[in-house]
Design an enzyme around this catalytic site. Sequence first.
Site, PDB file in Angstrom:
ATOM      1  N   THR A  20      22.327 -48.090 -24.586  1.00 28.95           N
ATOM      2  CA  THR A  20      21.410 -47.694 -23.521  1.00 28.95           C
ATOM      3  C   THR A  20      20.317 -48.736 -23.359  1.00 28.95           C
ATOM      4  O   THR A  20      19.712 -49.162 -24.340  1.00 28.95           O
ATOM      5  CB  THR A  20      20.776 -46.323 -23.854  1.00 28.95           C
ATOM      6  OG1 THR A  20      21.839 -45.374 -23.986  1.00 28.95           O
ATOM      7  CG2 THR A  20      19.808 -45.871 -22.772  1.00 28.95           C
ATOM      8  N   CYS A  43       9.118 -70.324 -42.815  1.00 28.28           N
ATOM      9  CA  CYS A  43       9.848 -69.824 -41.665  1.00 28.28           C
ATOM     10  C   CYS A  43      10.956 -68.861 -42.033  1.00 28.28           C
ATOM     11  O   CYS A  43      11.199 -67.889 -41.350  1.00 28.28           O
ATOM     12  CB  CYS A  43      10.391 -70.942 -40.801  1.00 28.28           C
ATOM     13  SG  CYS A  43      10.522 -70.392 -39.104  1.00 28.28           S
ATOM     14  N   HIS A  81       8.998 -61.766 -27.434  1.00 23.60           N
ATOM     15  CA  HIS A  81       7.810 -61.642 -28.290  1.00 23.60           C
ATOM     16  C   HIS A  81       7.126 -62.966 -28.647  1.00 23.60           C
ATOM     17  O   HIS A  81       6.091 -62.966 -29.299  1.00 23.60           O
ATOM     18  CB  HIS A  81       8.131 -60.826 -29.548  1.00 23.60           C
ATOM     19  CG  HIS A  81       8.927 -61.530 -30.601  1.00 23.60           C
ATOM     20  ND1 HIS A  81       8.315 -62.148 -31.669  1.00 23.60           N
ATOM     21  CD2 HIS A  81      10.247 -61.707 -30.763  1.00 23.60           C
ATOM     22  CE1 HIS A  81       9.253 -62.678 -32.449  1.00 23.60           C
ATOM     23  NE2 HIS A  81      10.440 -62.420 -31.912  1.00 23.60           N
ATOM     24  N   THR A 132      17.857 -63.524 -31.658  1.00 21.30           N
ATOM     25  CA  THR A 132      18.827 -63.532 -32.751  1.00 21.30           C
ATOM     26  C   THR A 132      20.145 -62.941 -32.278  1.00 21.30           C
ATOM     27  O   THR A 132      21.218 -63.519 -32.465  1.00 21.30           O
ATOM     28  CB  THR A 132      18.295 -62.726 -33.958  1.00 21.30           C
ATOM     29  OG1 THR A 132      17.073 -63.315 -34.397  1.00 21.30           O
ATOM     30  CG2 THR A 132      19.298 -62.717 -35.103  1.00 21.30           C
TER      31      THR A 132
HETATM   32  C1  LIG Z   1      11.961 -66.472 -32.811  1.00 21.35           C
HETATM   33  C2  LIG Z   1      13.175 -67.269 -32.605  1.00 21.35           C
HETATM   34  C3  LIG Z   1      14.448 -66.691 -32.694  1.00 21.35           C
HETATM   35  C4  LIG Z   1      14.636 -65.233 -33.042  1.00 21.35           C
HETATM   36  O1  LIG Z   1      14.268 -64.435 -31.968  1.00 21.35           O
HETATM   37  P1  LIG Z   1      14.115 -62.846 -32.157  1.00 21.35           P
HETATM   38  O2  LIG Z   1      13.882 -62.379 -30.765  1.00 21.35           O
HETATM   39  O3  LIG Z   1      12.944 -62.663 -33.053  1.00 21.35           O
HETATM   40  O4  LIG Z   1      15.382 -62.346 -32.724  1.00 21.35           O
HETATM   41  C5  LIG Z   1      15.543 -67.479 -32.470  1.00 21.35           C
HETATM   42  N1  LIG Z   1      15.414 -68.779 -32.176  1.00 21.35           N
HETATM   43  C6  LIG Z   1      14.218 -69.384 -32.089  1.00 21.35           C
HETATM   44  C7  LIG Z   1      14.135 -70.821 -31.748  1.00 21.35           C
HETATM   45  C8  LIG Z   1      13.061 -68.644 -32.312  1.00 21.35           C
HETATM   46  O5  LIG Z   1      11.886 -69.248 -32.242  1.00 21.35           O
END
Ligand SMILES: *Cc1c(COP(=O)(O)O)cnc(C)c1O
Length: 388
Positions: free
Chosen positions: A244, A330, A205, A76
């Site tokens: 940091t 979603c 993640h 994000t």
């Molecule tokens: C999960 C996802 C995000 C957001 O990623 P985060 O690391 O949770 O902020 C953005 N774009 C796509 C395509 C995702 O699947």
Amino acid sequence: MKNQKPIYLDGNATTPMDPRVLEAMLPYFTHRFGNPSSITHAYGWEAEAAVKQGRQILADAIHGSPEEIVFTSGATEANNLAIKGVAEAYYQKGRHIITVQTEHRAVLDPCKYLQTLGFDVTFLPVQSDGLLDLKELEQAMRADTILVSVMAANNEIGVLQPLEKIGEICRQREVLFHTDAAQAIAKIPLDVETMKVDLMSLTAHKIYGPKGIGALYVRRRNPRVQLAAQIQGGGQERGKRAGTLYTPQIVGFAKAVALGLGELESETKRLLELRSQLLADITQIPGIHLNGHPKKRLPGNLNVSIEEVDGSALLLGLQSVVALSSGSACSSASTEPSHVLLGLGRPAPLAYASLRFGIGRFNTVEEIHKVAQFARATIQALRQSYAG
Ligand SMILES: *Cc1c(COP(=O)(O)O)cnc(C)c1O
């Protein structure tokens, strides 16, 4: 059964952390706690070495160089940095941005925000299989276009966009190309050179790494991308993202990527088998439609729309046995049908009555069988309840 948690099949939302990732991270929470920017003592050097190694692993994974990796809190933030950072750095050159209607909200929302600042954004539609029509992209290009943002792999339907061709179209016109590769890293091969990608968002993640860490690849040569920082402070990450560095998360991110790439071939094969089994099992009953291109998609992703059932009743019926998302889940609290499924041209009831299966590293053949059987039974029971 009562206290047992359902089978996890929501791997496009997040994944459990691989124990090998946790093991790699642990020392950096405790005795290797140094600040990687502390250059005057051994604590800092130790942390700096770990960050350096992590940066190298990430860069190698996408065929970039370590200086081109900017660590962020996730995809994000990487998307926000890429889109707003380019807009701010290039607004004198042009104020037109092109993206796609089926992007993640972490791309769509920064673009909508830029519209309020006077930028012009084209949200391209997709074809019924979820793929971008390259002719439409070419036609949308203008003299004042500064950025094209198209995701690598869709988070709902797993569809893989033709990055190489998009990159070529952008490079010819000297327009920067950003791709949100949150779902793609360590699941499909990525190469910023052959794909002519200038900015790439990543996260840990979705690939069995920790939450709260991601990165933005920012090209430094041919062309050198200018980027306005969105977080200022201590000048970390070459001034592009202050704060940091979170050493344990970086170590975990790199470990997750290394594991994913090391097992890419065998795991792809295994996931493809599980997915075809799941699809074959579920489509034993009629009125089930696959969403997204049947082949050009992430190996672990299956998304189907189901006729003659109510979407929320279906999810409710399934939730004791399997944890997954529907086409409305979603944007979490939202009960609107998915913008992605609507974008494919699915009518609202079919967009709403959909299931997204995200099969992952820890799912077994037995689990897939069980889920398929239970889903079939639940769908049939719901249909009968309406008929009776
Ligand atoms: C999960 C996802 C995000 C957001 O990623 P985060 O690391 O949770 O902020 C953005 N774009 C796509 C395509 C995702 O699947």
